[in-house]
Write an enzyme that holds these catalytic residues in place. Structure first.
Site, PDB file in Angstrom:
ATOM      1  N   GLU A  92       1.034  -1.146  -0.205  1.00 49.56           N
ATOM      2  CA  GLU A  92      -0.129   0.127  -0.093  1.00 49.56           C
ATOM      3  C   GLU A  92       0.979   1.537  -0.104  1.00 49.56           C
ATOM      4  O   GLU A  92       1.824   1.124   0.287  1.00 49.56           O
ATOM      5  CB  GLU A  92      -0.614  -0.221   1.266  1.00 49.56           C
ATOM      6  CG  GLU A  92      -1.571  -1.271   1.380  1.00 49.56           C
ATOM      7  CD  GLU A  92      -2.858  -1.016   2.250  1.00 49.56           C
ATOM      8  OE1 GLU A  92      -4.126  -1.402   2.867  1.00 49.56           O
ATOM      9  OE2 GLU A  92      -2.012  -1.452   3.534  1.00 49.56           O
ATOM     10  N   CYS A 105       3.275   8.926   1.495  1.00 52.98           N
ATOM     11  CA  CYS A 105       3.485   8.288   2.284  1.00 52.98           C
ATOM     12  C   CYS A 105       4.258   6.548   1.806  1.00 52.98           C
ATOM     13  O   CYS A 105       3.312   6.242   1.140  1.00 52.98           O
ATOM     14  CB  CYS A 105       2.628   7.749   2.893  1.00 52.98           C
ATOM     15  SG  CYS A 105       2.831   6.780   4.961  1.00 52.98           S
ATOM     16  N   CYS A 112       5.105  -5.737   8.625  1.00 67.63           N
ATOM     17  CA  CYS A 112       6.012  -5.434   9.711  1.00 67.63           C
ATOM     18  C   CYS A 112       6.398  -6.354  11.075  1.00 67.63           C
ATOM     19  O   CYS A 112       5.842  -7.146  11.313  1.00 67.63           O
ATOM     20  CB  CYS A 112       5.773  -4.035  10.322  1.00 67.63           C
ATOM     21  SG  CYS A 112       6.394  -3.174  10.759  1.00 67.63           S
ATOM     22  N   CYS A 116       3.925  -3.308  17.205  1.00 67.50           N
ATOM     23  CA  CYS A 116       2.813  -1.960  17.655  1.00 67.50           C
ATOM     24  C   CYS A 116       1.993  -2.868  18.138  1.00 67.50           C
ATOM     25  O   CYS A 116       0.571  -2.717  16.950  1.00 67.50           O
ATOM     26  CB  CYS A 116       3.522  -0.435  17.188  1.00 67.50           C
ATOM     27  SG  CYS A 116       5.139  -0.460  17.273  1.00 67.50           S
ATOM     28  N   CYS A 119      -1.065  -0.799  15.754  1.00 68.25           N
ATOM     29  CA  CYS A 119      -1.534  -0.737  14.119  1.00 68.25           C
ATOM     30  C   CYS A 119      -1.631  -1.350  13.595  1.00 68.25           C
ATOM     31  O   CYS A 119      -1.367  -2.797  13.799  1.00 68.25           O
ATOM     32  CB  CYS A 119       0.713  -0.789  13.607  1.00 68.25           C
ATOM     33  SG  CYS A 119       1.024  -0.201  12.392  1.00 68.25           S
ATOM     34  N   CYS A 333      -3.184   6.810   9.668  1.00 71.28           N
ATOM     35  CA  CYS A 333      -2.009   6.427   9.862  1.00 71.28           C
ATOM     36  C   CYS A 333      -2.216   5.139  10.332  1.00 71.28           C
ATOM     37  O   CYS A 333      -3.307   5.368  11.751  1.00 71.28           O
ATOM     38  CB  CYS A 333      -1.783   7.595  11.353  1.00 71.28           C
ATOM     39  SG  CYS A 333      -0.414   8.477  10.487  1.00 71.28           S
TER      40      CYS A 333
HETATM   41  N1  SAH Z   1       7.513   0.761  11.566  1.00 72.46           N
HETATM   42  C1  SAH Z   1       7.983   3.042  11.478  1.00 72.46           C
HETATM   43  C2  SAH Z   1       6.960   3.765   9.804  1.00 72.46           C
HETATM   44  C3  SAH Z   1       5.023   3.505   9.912  1.00 72.46           C
HETATM   45  S1  SAH Z   1       3.779   3.261  10.772  1.00 72.46           S
HETATM   46  C4  SAH Z   1       7.073   3.783  12.684  1.00 72.46           C
HETATM   47  O1  SAH Z   1       7.388   3.007  13.601  1.00 72.46           O
HETATM   48  O2  SAH Z   1       7.819   4.707  12.827  1.00 72.46           O
HETATM   49  C5  SAH Z   1       3.981   5.406  10.727  1.00 72.46           C
HETATM   50  C6  SAH Z   1       3.517   5.788  12.162  1.00 72.46           C
HETATM   51  O3  SAH Z   1       1.906   5.738  12.140  1.00 72.46           O
HETATM   52  C7  SAH Z   1       4.192   6.093  13.201  1.00 72.46           C
HETATM   53  O4  SAH Z   1       4.639   6.752  14.486  1.00 72.46           O
HETATM   54  C8  SAH Z   1       3.362   5.303  13.708  1.00 72.46           C
HETATM   55  O5  SAH Z   1       3.265   5.157  15.053  1.00 72.46           O
HETATM   56  C9  SAH Z   1       1.867   5.784  13.594  1.00 72.46           C
HETATM   57  N2  SAH Z   1       0.416   4.788  13.869  1.00 72.46           N
HETATM   58  C10 SAH Z   1       0.393   3.446  13.864  1.00 72.46           C
HETATM   59  N3  SAH Z   1      -0.570   2.765  13.919  1.00 72.46           N
HETATM   60  C11 SAH Z   1      -1.079   4.084  14.308  1.00 72.46           C
HETATM   61  C12 SAH Z   1      -2.304   4.504  14.388  1.00 72.46           C
HETATM   62  N4  SAH Z   1      -4.040   3.687  14.853  1.00 72.46           N
HETATM   63  N5  SAH Z   1      -3.066   5.423  14.867  1.00 72.46           N
HETATM   64  C13 SAH Z   1      -2.295   7.186  14.621  1.00 72.46           C
HETATM   65  N6  SAH Z   1      -0.603   6.350  14.398  1.00 72.46           N
HETATM   66  C14 SAH Z   1      -0.739   5.300  14.214  1.00 72.46           C
END
Ligand code: SAH
Length: 347
Positions: A92, A105, A112, A116, A119, A333
């Site tokens: 994506e 983006c 991944c 997290c 996410c 995000c």
């Molecule tokens: N792995 C990298 C880049 C991908 S995530 C990282 O962790 O930075 C891109 C951004 O989106 C990161 O800041 C991540 O923490 C945020 N993100 C992921 N899931 C989210 C959610 N449900 N709501 C808001 N931000 C989120």
């Protein structure tokens, strides 16, 4: 021998490849321009390259051109693409429109490993790293589809860019090169969940791109609960690495903080955040957390988000609230996951 994707090479590497074919180095610059400025899809379109060299190129390389599997447009103009990456996988990519131009983006991996909890990429089996060419192709494919010129690139799609370090750096060389996509390094951001050794390594690179740190919490207990990577790379060491990065590069760091209701959004959190970041050249990006399917985190109230921002600003930390884009198409995000999206298409 399997043919290599010619978009996997940065200009210096391509010069070497062309020399190995017994040709003059400057041909590499011509090929580079055809690929990234003319955006051709075949070697035959490279009309100032001799037929002989074109044949050699065809024998040794492919030009990867993604197919669009799905395209969804949001009411706010955000477009989410699902690309067929030609090996049965799909990735994506999101195009966002801002008053200062278009931002893309990009994804850096298929799946991944970071896990997290908030996410949407979590739970998808990690499949593989994207090659440099596949990272760059996301930009080319979107520019070709829309006819627009992208001015900003953020590595905030699926994957942990610093877990695919070499390919990401190489992709940045191509994106940044004046004969390549010619997007200034200051318009390129790498976002990381905090792989400390790679932050030190990045500080050594001569690429003035922006580093974004996904911080999201101010105590190790809370951060580890949200981001398992914190068990390996805890907050105090992460902040130390950031300070070292600042010392070496003098480039402002952006801290991402996704606010979740009753989790990390109260004034005590804001106070600790001020303490952690005090004196650093940085900016805090507050993201109203997006609820994901089965996710336990809920978005903070607008009132709490504003209170949190104001507290930071009043205590010397520059903080802004990120505008939500593409939420109606699951492109906001952390939402980059839809049924089948990066699962193998064939299986
Ligand atoms: N792995 C990298 C880049 C991908 S995530 C990282 O962790 O930075 C891109 C951004 O989106 C990161 O800041 C991540 O923490 C945020 N993100 C992921 N899931 C989210 C959610 N449900 N709501 C808001 N931000 C989120």
């Amino acid at each position: 021998m399997e043919k290599k994707n010619i978009k996997d090479y940065d200009l210096e590497e391509l010069k070497q490849e062309i020399e190995n074919l017994g040709e003059k180095k400057f041909r590499a610059e011509q090929i580079f321009k055809w690929l990234y400025q003319e955006k051709v899809k075949s070697f035959d379109e490279m009309t100032n390259i001799s037929l002989d060299l074109r044949e050699k190129l065809k024998e040794n390389y492919t030009i990867c051109n993604f197919n669009i599997l799905k395209k969804q447009e949001s009411k706010d103009g955000t477009i989410k693409y699902l690309f067929d990456v030609l090996d049965g996988n799909a990735i994506e990519t999101v195009l966002m429109s801002y008053h200062h131009g278009y931002s893309i983006c990009v994804s850096s991996q298929i799946g991944c490993k970071m896990g997290c909890k908030f996410c949407a990429s979590t739970g998808i089996e990690f499949s593989r790293n994207l090659s440099s060419g596949e990272i760059v192709e996301q930009i080319l494919a979107v520019e070709q589809d829309t006819g627009i010129r992208i001015s900003n690139v953020v590595f905030m799609g699926i994957g942990e860019p610093l877990d695919n370090y070499d390919n990401v750096i190489n992709a940045i060389h191509i994106i940044n090169n004046q004969k390549g996509l010619n997007i200034g390094a200051r318009h390129i951001s790498i976002s990381t969940s905090g792989l400390i050794p790679k932050i030190y390594k990045l500080a050594e690179e001569n690429i003035p791109c922006t580093l974004s740190i996904s911080l999201h919490a101010t105590t190790n207990e809370k951060r580890s609960e949200m981001m398992p990577v914190n068990n390996t790379y805890p907050i105090e060491e992460l902040i130390k690495a950031c300070k070292e990065y600042l010392e070496q590069t003098n480039r402002r760091i952006s801290f991402e903080y996704a606010l979740a209701k009753d989790n990390n959004d109260n004034i005590e959190d804001a106070k600790r955040l001020v303490k952690l970041l005090k004196g650093m050249l940085c900016h805090v990006n507050l993201i109203p957390i997006n609820k994901i399917e089965n996710g336990k985190f809920k978005k903070s109230s607008n009132e709490n988000i504003i209170r949190f921002r104001d507290y930071l600003n009043e205590h010397g930390i520059v903080a802004t609230i990120r505008r939500e884009l593409g939420s109606d198409i699951d492109a906001a995000c952390g939402q980059l996951r839809r049924k089948n999206s990066h699962l193998k298409m064939k299986s």
